[in-house]
Design an enzyme around this catalytic site. Sequence first.
Site, PDB file in Angstrom:
ATOM      1  N   HIS A   1     135.057  37.066 -34.453  1.00  0.00           N
ATOM      2  CA  HIS A   1     134.099  35.938 -34.470  1.00  0.00           C
ATOM      3  C   HIS A   1     132.718  36.140 -34.890  1.00  0.00           C
ATOM      4  O   HIS A   1     132.244  37.209 -35.134  1.00  0.00           O
ATOM      5  CB  HIS A   1     134.077  35.444 -32.912  1.00  0.00           C
ATOM      6  CG  HIS A   1     133.522  36.225 -31.787  1.00  0.00           C
ATOM      7  ND1 HIS A   1     131.983  36.338 -31.702  1.00  0.00           N
ATOM      8  CD2 HIS A   1     134.305  37.247 -31.095  1.00  0.00           C
ATOM      9  CE1 HIS A   1     131.941  37.325 -30.756  1.00  0.00           C
ATOM     10  NE2 HIS A   1     133.199  37.627 -30.413  1.00  0.00           N
TER      11      HIS A   1
ATOM     12  N   ASP B   1     129.850  34.234 -34.022  1.00  0.00           N
ATOM     13  CA  ASP B   1     128.855  33.968 -32.945  1.00  0.00           C
ATOM     14  C   ASP B   1     128.491  34.979 -32.080  1.00  0.00           C
ATOM     15  O   ASP B   1     129.335  35.901 -31.978  1.00  0.00           O
ATOM     16  CB  ASP B   1     129.179  32.520 -32.122  1.00  0.00           C
ATOM     17  CG  ASP B   1     130.551  32.671 -31.439  1.00  0.00           C
ATOM     18  OD1 ASP B   1     131.660  33.363 -31.818  1.00  0.00           O
ATOM     19  OD2 ASP B   1     130.462  32.101 -30.280  1.00  0.00           O
TER      20      ASP B   1
ATOM     21  N   GLU C   1     133.481  31.556 -30.464  1.00  0.00           N
ATOM     22  CA  GLU C   1     134.407  32.220 -29.044  1.00  0.00           C
ATOM     23  C   GLU C   1     133.682  32.640 -28.161  1.00  0.00           C
ATOM     24  O   GLU C   1     134.142  32.807 -27.254  1.00  0.00           O
ATOM     25  CB  GLU C   1     134.919  33.784 -30.014  1.00  0.00           C
ATOM     26  CG  GLU C   1     135.612  34.646 -29.287  1.00  0.00           C
ATOM     27  CD  GLU C   1     135.088  35.429 -28.149  1.00  0.00           C
ATOM     28  OE1 GLU C   1     135.834  35.893 -27.297  1.00  0.00           O
ATOM     29  OE2 GLU C   1     133.987  35.616 -28.152  1.00  0.00           O
ATOM     30  N   GLU C   2     132.190  32.659 -28.218  1.00  0.00           N
ATOM     31  CA  GLU C   2     131.613  32.559 -27.062  1.00  0.00           C
ATOM     32  C   GLU C   2     131.251  31.759 -26.179  1.00  0.00           C
ATOM     33  O   GLU C   2     130.701  31.819 -25.072  1.00  0.00           O
ATOM     34  CB  GLU C   2     130.052  33.513 -27.430  1.00  0.00           C
ATOM     35  CG  GLU C   2     130.076  34.907 -28.073  1.00  0.00           C
ATOM     36  CD  GLU C   2     130.527  35.914 -27.295  1.00  0.00           C
ATOM     37  OE1 GLU C   2     130.938  35.794 -25.880  1.00  0.00           O
ATOM     38  OE2 GLU C   2     130.761  37.085 -27.734  1.00  0.00           O
TER      39      GLU C   2
ATOM     40  N   ASP D   1     130.139  43.254 -30.630  1.00  0.00           N
ATOM     41  CA  ASP D   1     130.453  42.156 -30.144  1.00  0.00           C
ATOM     42  C   ASP D   1     130.313  40.894 -30.872  1.00  0.00           C
ATOM     43  O   ASP D   1     129.462  40.053 -30.638  1.00  0.00           O
ATOM     44  CB  ASP D   1     130.240  41.643 -28.753  1.00  0.00           C
ATOM     45  CG  ASP D   1     131.024  40.386 -28.173  1.00  0.00           C
ATOM     46  OD1 ASP D   1     132.084  40.002 -28.617  1.00  0.00           O
ATOM     47  OD2 ASP D   1     130.560  39.998 -26.985  1.00  0.00           O
TER      48      ASP D   1
END
Length: 446
Positions: free
Chosen positions: A89, A91, A155-156, A121
Site C-alpha cells: 500500500h 498510504d 489500506e490504512e 509500513d
Amino acid sequence: MADADRAEAIDAQALEEVVRFTSDLIRIDTTNRGGGDCSERPAAEYVAEMLGDVEIEPTLLERSPGRTNVVARIEGTDPSAPALLVHGHLDVVPAEPADWTVHPFSGEVRDGVVWGRGAIDMKDMDAMVLAVVRAWARTGVRPRRDIVLAFTADEEDSAAWGAGFLADRHAGLFEGCTEGISESGAFTFHAGSGMRIYPIAAGERGTAWLKLTAHGRAGHGSKVNRDNAVSRLAAAVARIGEHSWPVRLTPTVKSALTELAALQGISAEVDAPDFDVDALLAKLGPAAALIEPTVRNSANPTVLEAGYKVNVIPGSATAYVDGRMLPGGEEEFHDTLDRLTGPDVEWEFHHRERPLEAPVDTPTYRAMRAAVEHFDPGARAVPYCMSGGTDAKQFSRLGIAGYGFSPLRLPEGFDYQALYHAVDERVPVEALHFGVRVLDHFLQRA
C-alpha cells in the site's frame, strides 16, 4: 529454467535504488486520515514512472480522483503456472512532526538508517519490489510464474478506495493469481541467546470494529435517573474490557507453537486435551510475543462519545470497540458480544473483514523459508498469524491465499513491530539490501 541456472539479479544499482526509492516515497506525503481524506496519486505516479522506465506497463486506477492504485503484470516463463500477487500500500497513518527526532516526511538517511513515516509500513516493501523488478528488466531475468504487482490506496482505513475497489471492480487484472505476498512478515525477531527467527505470516485475525449505542431518558443531571444511557454504556464497555476470551488455536498458530517450542528444546503436544497454551507461552521467552495476541479473539474499547453538558443527562451514548476474530471464531465472537452488551445496549459492525488462514505446507511457503534462510543461514523461518490485518483480506475475495513476506534483516534491539504507526519509524539501509536480495531469490523460484 532450473533453479541452479537462476542467477541473483541484484546489483549495486538495485541496492542504491531501494534506498533512494524508500526515501523518495516517504517524502511524498500520503497521510490517510480516514473517511476518504487522502491522496495517493503523487506516489502512484512515482511508482508508475519507475515501472515505465523499464518498459513494465502500469495501469492507474481510481475509484475517486486522487485515490490512485497501480497494477502491472510481469509475464513468467511457465504459462501453465499460477500467477503470484505482490502487493503493497502507498498510504500511511498520520504523523506529528513535533514528536519526531527526524521530520516524518523527510526520508532522511542518517547513520545508515532511513527515517520517516512509511519506512516499515510499508514504503520500504514498495521500494524493494520496484528495485527487484527494475533489476530484472536490466538483466533480462524472467520469473517462472506471472507476477502481478499492485500498489494500493487506502489500506490504512477501510481499503474501499484500494484493494477492495480492485477486487470488486477490476478482478480481471488478477486472473490466475492463487497466492499473494505483502507486509508484516519475514523480519528478524531476536528471541534471546542469539536465536534469530523470521516469522512469515500465514493467517490474519478478522477485523471487527464495533459501534455500541445505549439509549435512555434524557434529563437534568441533578435528578434520579434509572434510565441513564451513559451508565448503561459504561457498564457494557467495562464488561467487554474485562472479559477473558477462551483459547482458540488455529492450524497456523499450532504450527507456530510447535516450531517455536522445538527451537527452544521444549516438547509441545498442542492437540492434547489438557494442553495449556499459557504455560507454554511462559516458557518461550521473547518469542511468546509473536503468538500471544493470536490464541484468542479480542475486543478492546477505544472511543466513548456521550453528552454535551455536565448537568444534562443525554438520551443516548455511543462507544467504539476494536474487535478481532480468529478463523473459526466468528460465531463465538458474535454470541459473546450479545451477552456482554446486554439488553440495554445495541451493537453493530462499524467495519468488518474476514479472518484468513493460508497453508504452510506448500511449495510457495517452502520457497519463502528457503530464501530467508539462504541469506541468513543461522536463522529459522517460522509461521505465525498476524494479530491485525492487511489488504490480503480484500484479495482473498478472489481466491488468493495471502502471506506476510516483506523481508528485513534487523539488528538486535530493533523492535520492528513496535515501530508500526509509532514515532520515529525507520528502517536500516542494510535491512533494505537484505530484503531486495531475498525477494529476488524468492520471486525467481516461487
